[in-house]
Scaffold this motif. Structure first.
Motif, mmCIF file in Angstrom:
data_model
loop_
_atom_site.group_PDB
_atom_site.id
_atom_site.type_symbol
_atom_site.label_atom_id
_atom_site.label_comp_id
_atom_site.label_asym_id
_atom_site.label_seq_id
_atom_site.Cartn_x
_atom_site.Cartn_y
_atom_site.Cartn_z
ATOM 1 N N ASP A 115 106.812 -49.907 35.999
ATOM 2 C CA ASP A 115 106.825 -48.648 35.259
ATOM 3 C C ASP A 115 105.438 -48.028 35.132
ATOM 4 O OD1 ASP A 115 105.872 -50.609 33.553
ATOM 5 O OD2 ASP A 115 106.844 -49.775 31.772
ATOM 6 N N ALA A 116 104.430 -48.641 35.761
ATOM 7 C CA ALA A 116 103.066 -48.112 35.703
ATOM 8 C C ALA A 116 102.909 -46.960 36.696
ATOM 9 C CB ALA A 116 102.063 -49.215 36.027
ATOM 10 N N ASP A 117 101.953 -46.086 36.410
ATOM 11 C CA ASP A 117 101.661 -44.928 37.252
ATOM 12 C C ASP A 117 100.626 -45.339 38.306
ATOM 13 O OD1 ASP A 117 100.824 -42.527 38.354
ATOM 14 O OD2 ASP A 117 100.496 -41.523 36.440
ATOM 15 N N PRO A 118 101.035 -45.547 39.577
ATOM 16 C CA PRO A 118 100.084 -45.999 40.598
ATOM 17 C C PRO A 118 98.917 -45.030 40.789
ATOM 18 C CG PRO A 118 102.326 -46.065 41.460
ATOM 19 C CD PRO A 118 102.384 -45.407 40.124
ATOM 20 N N ALA A 119 99.180 -43.734 40.753
ATOM 21 C CA ALA A 119 98.101 -42.754 40.938
ATOM 22 C C ALA A 119 97.049 -42.887 39.840
ATOM 23 C CB ALA A 119 98.669 -41.337 40.975
ATOM 24 N N LEU A 120 97.483 -43.093 38.608
ATOM 25 C CA LEU A 120 96.541 -43.256 37.502
ATOM 26 C C LEU A 120 95.741 -44.549 37.652
ATOM 27 C CD1 LEU A 120 95.314 -42.457 34.775
ATOM 28 C CD2 LEU A 120 97.259 -43.585 33.674
ATOM 29 N N LEU A 121 96.404 -45.646 37.992
ATOM 30 C CA LEU A 121 95.708 -46.926 38.126
ATOM 31 C C LEU A 121 94.738 -46.926 39.304
ATOM 32 C CD1 LEU A 121 98.617 -49.322 37.179
ATOM 33 C CD2 LEU A 121 96.596 -48.764 35.820
ATOM 34 N N ILE A 122 95.105 -46.291 40.400
ATOM 35 C CA ILE A 122 94.192 -46.164 41.534
ATOM 36 C C ILE A 122 93.004 -45.296 41.137
ATOM 37 C CG2 ILE A 122 93.931 -45.121 43.829
ATOM 38 C CD1 ILE A 122 96.819 -46.218 44.388
ATOM 39 N N SER A 123 93.248 -44.231 40.381
ATOM 40 C CA SER A 123 92.159 -43.368 39.897
ATOM 41 C C SER A 123 91.218 -44.137 38.983
ATOM 42 C CB SER A 123 92.725 -42.155 39.162
ATOM 43 O OG SER A 123 93.483 -41.362 40.032
ATOM 44 N N VAL A 124 91.768 -44.994 38.132
ATOM 45 C CA VAL A 124 90.941 -45.832 37.265
ATOM 46 C C VAL A 124 90.049 -46.734 38.122
ATOM 47 C CG1 VAL A 124 91.006 -47.775 35.639
ATOM 48 C CG2 VAL A 124 92.452 -45.766 35.249
ATOM 49 N N ALA A 125 90.614 -47.342 39.159
ATOM 50 C CA ALA A 125 89.824 -48.209 40.042
ATOM 51 C C ALA A 125 88.708 -47.421 40.722
ATOM 52 C CB ALA A 125 90.727 -48.872 41.089
ATOM 53 N N VAL A 126 89.007 -46.230 41.219
ATOM 54 C CA VAL A 126 88.004 -45.381 41.874
ATOM 55 C C VAL A 126 86.877 -45.050 40.896
ATOM 56 C CG1 VAL A 126 87.610 -43.062 42.829
ATOM 57 C CG2 VAL A 126 89.570 -44.414 43.599
ATOM 58 N N CYS A 127 87.224 -44.683 39.665
ATOM 59 C CA CYS A 127 86.222 -44.329 38.648
ATOM 60 C C CYS A 127 85.332 -45.514 38.298
ATOM 61 C CB CYS A 127 86.900 -43.842 37.371
ATOM 62 S SG CYS A 127 87.658 -42.239 37.518
ATOM 63 N N VAL A 128 85.940 -46.656 38.051
ATOM 64 C CA VAL A 128 85.186 -47.829 37.637
ATOM 65 C C VAL A 128 84.222 -48.256 38.746
ATOM 66 C CG1 VAL A 128 85.440 -50.285 37.102
ATOM 67 C CG2 VAL A 128 86.870 -48.613 35.954
ATOM 68 N N ILE A 129 84.682 -48.260 39.974
ATOM 69 C CA ILE A 129 83.818 -48.618 41.100
ATOM 70 C C ILE A 129 82.666 -47.624 41.213
ATOM 71 C CG2 ILE A 129 83.714 -48.744 43.625
ATOM 72 C CD1 ILE A 129 86.599 -49.973 43.433
ATOM 73 N N HIS A 130 82.966 -46.346 41.082
ATOM 74 C CA HIS A 130 81.920 -45.319 41.167
ATOM 75 C C HIS A 130 80.886 -45.485 40.047
ATOM 76 C CE1 HIS A 130 80.131 -41.573 42.408
ATOM 77 N NE2 HIS A 130 80.107 -41.200 41.142
ATOM 78 N N LEU A 131 81.346 -45.713 38.818
ATOM 79 C CA LEU A 131 80.420 -45.905 37.700
ATOM 80 C C LEU A 131 79.549 -47.143 37.906
ATOM 81 C CD1 LEU A 131 82.712 -45.023 34.656
ATOM 82 C CD2 LEU A 131 80.686 -43.752 35.415
ATOM 83 N N ALA A 132 80.142 -48.239 38.382
ATOM 84 C CA ALA A 132 79.381 -49.470 38.610
ATOM 85 C C ALA A 132 78.346 -49.285 39.720
ATOM 86 C CB ALA A 132 80.330 -50.620 38.951
ATOM 87 N N GLU A 133 78.729 -48.571 40.774
ATOM 88 C CA GLU A 133 77.784 -48.320 41.862
ATOM 89 C C GLU A 133 76.642 -47.421 41.414
ATOM 90 O OE1 GLU A 133 80.289 -46.927 45.053
ATOM 91 O OE2 GLU A 133 80.609 -48.963 45.802
ATOM 92 N N LYS A 134 76.941 -46.409 40.602
ATOM 93 C CA LYS A 134 75.876 -45.531 40.090
ATOM 94 C C LYS A 134 74.922 -46.302 39.191
ATOM 95 C CE LYS A 134 75.804 -41.322 39.404
ATOM 96 N NZ LYS A 134 75.346 -40.340 40.349
ATOM 97 N N GLU A 135 75.481 -47.182 38.376
ATOM 98 C CA GLU A 135 74.643 -47.978 37.469
ATOM 99 C C GLU A 135 73.700 -48.899 38.255
ATOM 100 O OE1 GLU A 135 75.550 -51.543 34.444
ATOM 101 O OE2 GLU A 135 76.671 -49.698 34.091
ATOM 102 N N ARG A 136 74.183 -49.446 39.357
ATOM 103 C CA ARG A 136 73.373 -50.324 40.203
ATOM 104 C C ARG A 136 72.471 -49.559 41.164
ATOM 105 N NH1 ARG A 136 73.066 -56.009 39.748
ATOM 106 N NH2 ARG A 136 75.054 -56.632 38.971
ATOM 107 N N GLY A 137 72.679 -48.241 41.265
ATOM 108 C CA GLY A 137 71.881 -47.451 42.185
ATOM 109 C C GLY A 137 72.365 -47.512 43.612
ATOM 110 N N VAL A 138 73.638 -47.904 43.806
ATOM 111 C CA VAL A 138 74.221 -47.992 45.149
ATOM 112 C C VAL A 138 74.486 -46.602 45.708
ATOM 113 C CG1 VAL A 138 76.168 -48.890 46.508
ATOM 114 C CG2 VAL A 138 75.196 -50.250 44.657
ATOM 115 N N VAL A 139 74.930 -45.658 44.824
ATOM 116 C CA VAL A 139 75.176 -44.266 45.233
ATOM 117 C C VAL A 139 74.247 -43.356 44.444
ATOM 118 C CG1 VAL A 139 77.573 -44.582 45.898
ATOM 119 C CG2 VAL A 139 77.051 -43.982 43.564
ATOM 120 N N ASP A 140 73.984 -42.195 44.989
ATOM 121 C CA ASP A 140 73.115 -41.231 44.289
ATOM 122 C C ASP A 140 73.877 -40.467 43.247
ATOM 123 O OD1 ASP A 140 70.925 -41.933 45.788
ATOM 124 O OD2 ASP A 140 71.392 -40.509 47.378
#
Length: 166
Positions: free
Chosen positions: A141-166
């Protein structure tokens, strides 16, 4: 339902497809290049925008916002005290529901939970292809689009914090 995410390293705009278990294109993560803030769109296979993802400009801590249409679905930010593992808090728009994201985000080994119940598991262990990870949506009953979006956001935030992405 399990999805396979094939990230494109150094791709302009950070566009990449997400396939379902049968290998069909299910979602496109469309990174918007040349924008002042970090912006992504999650599109269906037909190109229709399902979810907008953007970084909140005026925030004390890095915050990503997930919207469907003009309606906010969630806000994601790193928990303040998380020393050994990455921990992120997902505040859903209803204000009372919080999802917890924890694990080794940069290694693509983490989970999304609600009150201790597993909603989705993100892992590279299932796949052998480089720069690919799986998103296993556990609850039907979970929303796959929302959960995939959460994964994309978390990865992006972690990479920015580590300086992996600009």
């Amino acid at each position: 339902m399990r999805y396979e995410v094939r990230e494109r390293i150094l791709g302009i705009g950070e566009d990449y497809w997400i396939e379902d278990e049968q290998g069909r294109k299910a979602f496109l993560v469309d990174g918007k290049a040349m924008r002042l803030r970090d912006t992504f769109e999650l599109k269906g296979p037909d190109g229709q925008v399902l979810i907008d993802i953007h970084k909140k400009v005026f925030a004390l801590r890095d915050t990503m916002v997930i919207e469907r249409g003009d309606e906010e679905l969630a806000r994601i930010r790193r928990k303040r005290l998380s020393l050994l593992r990455n921990h992120y808090r997902v505040q859903l728009a209803d204000g009372s529901t919080e999802l917890d994201v924890s694990g080794k985000v940069l290694d693509r080994e983490f989970a999304v939970e609600y009150e201790g119940e597993l909603l989705a598991e993100i892992s590279r262990r299932w796949l052998r292809v480089r720069d690919t990870y799986g998103v296993n949506v556990v609850r039907e009953d979970a929303d796959p689009a929302l959960l995939i979006s959460v994964a994309v956001c978390v990865i992006h935030l972690a990479e920015k914090e580590r300086g992996v992405v600009d």
